[in-house]
Design an enzyme around this catalytic site. Structure first.
Site, PDB file in Angstrom:
ATOM      1  N   HIS A 121       0.798  -1.220   0.000  1.00 16.12           N
ATOM      2  CA  HIS A 121       0.000   0.000   0.000  1.00 16.12           C
ATOM      3  C   HIS A 121       0.837   1.280   0.000  1.00 16.12           C
ATOM      4  CE1 HIS A 121       0.878   0.939   4.255  1.00 16.12           C
ATOM      5  NE2 HIS A 121       0.920  -0.382   4.391  1.00 16.12           N
ATOM      6  N   HIS A 162      12.022  -1.367 -13.357  1.00 16.32           N
ATOM      7  CA  HIS A 162      11.809  -2.813 -13.520  1.00 16.32           C
ATOM      8  C   HIS A 162      11.836  -3.450 -12.132  1.00 16.32           C
ATOM      9  CE1 HIS A 162      12.850  -6.739 -15.903  1.00 16.32           C
ATOM     10  NE2 HIS A 162      11.959  -6.954 -14.949  1.00 16.32           N
TER      11      HIS A 162
END
Length: 223
Positions: free
Chosen positions: A144, A153
């Site tokens: 979150h 990446h």
């Protein structure tokens, strides 16, 4: 081609391109793959790849101008190259597709930028913001309130705790863990299996358990 399928070109013709192609085929007739681009290996041009073909190199951008409502995705792991090529295809009037594997779990309020690919088994929890041309690879977890900037990446099996910030162009290696409220600077590389317990500067290579800064990262070795 079905009337509701948009033509999509995949730039790249290796392992990650195969992963991306599989995600496209699971998109319920949203896209139709028109071919792959390989700007490195000219000997592969006009050869078969998966269920399609390698059309050629960069010159194909001009040759495909006739297509309407056309999309592209940059299926290349190298963060620097992915960002450069995404700018190039936009100049040729392609739209960047955002691809999410149907077996990824993405909270309803997550923001995902164009050109980003989310692979199978990834979990992205509430209030996460993901930029453009990002790879969230297989089985990665983004907790979150985290922020993932453009061109990052996140490799397979990475675990990012809540409120983590991964800056532009970073590579977070396979199986790495970043604890809560840590920021990773632009273009830094986190080695595979690292445990990151503190903020990381721009353009450095770090790895270890816990992760330590090893050296500065030259622009020429950006991945």
């Amino acid at each position: 081609m079905l009337t509701d399928e948009k033509p999509i070109m995949i730039w790249g013709a290796s392992g990650h391109a195969a992963v991306v192609a599989d995600i496209i085929r699971l998109q319920q007739n949203q896209y139709k793959i028109i071919g792959f681009i390989d700007n490195i290996n000219s000997e592969r041009h006009k050869t078969r790849f998966l269920d399609s073909s390698i059309l050629g190199g960069e010159e194909q951008l001009e040759q495909l101008q006739y297509l309407r409502d056309k999309f592209a995705v940059i299926a290349i792991g190298n963060c620097k190259v992915r960002l450069q090529l995404s700018t190039l295809v936009l100049k040729h009037n392609f739209e960047l597709a955002t691809l999410v594997h149907p077996k990824a779990t993405v909270a309803t309020d997550v923001s995902i930028g164009s050109g980003t690919v989310v692979c199978a088994g990834a979990v992205i929890n509430p209030r996460v913001t993901i930029g453009r041309n990002v790879i969230i690879n297989t089985g990665a977890i983004i907790e979150h309130d985290s922020i993932i900037d453009d061109g990052v990446h996140i490799c397979p099996g990475v675990r990012l705790a809540g409120n983590v910030h991964i800056s532009r162009g970073c590579w977070v290696g396979v199986g790495s863990v970043v604890i809560e409220r840590v920021s990773i600077g632009e273009w830094s590389l986190i080695g595979a299996g690292s445990l990151v317990l503190h903020d990381i500067s721009d353009r450095v290579v770090v790895y270890g358990h816990p992760a330590k800064e090893i050296r500065c990262r030259n622009i020429s070795d950006m991945c």
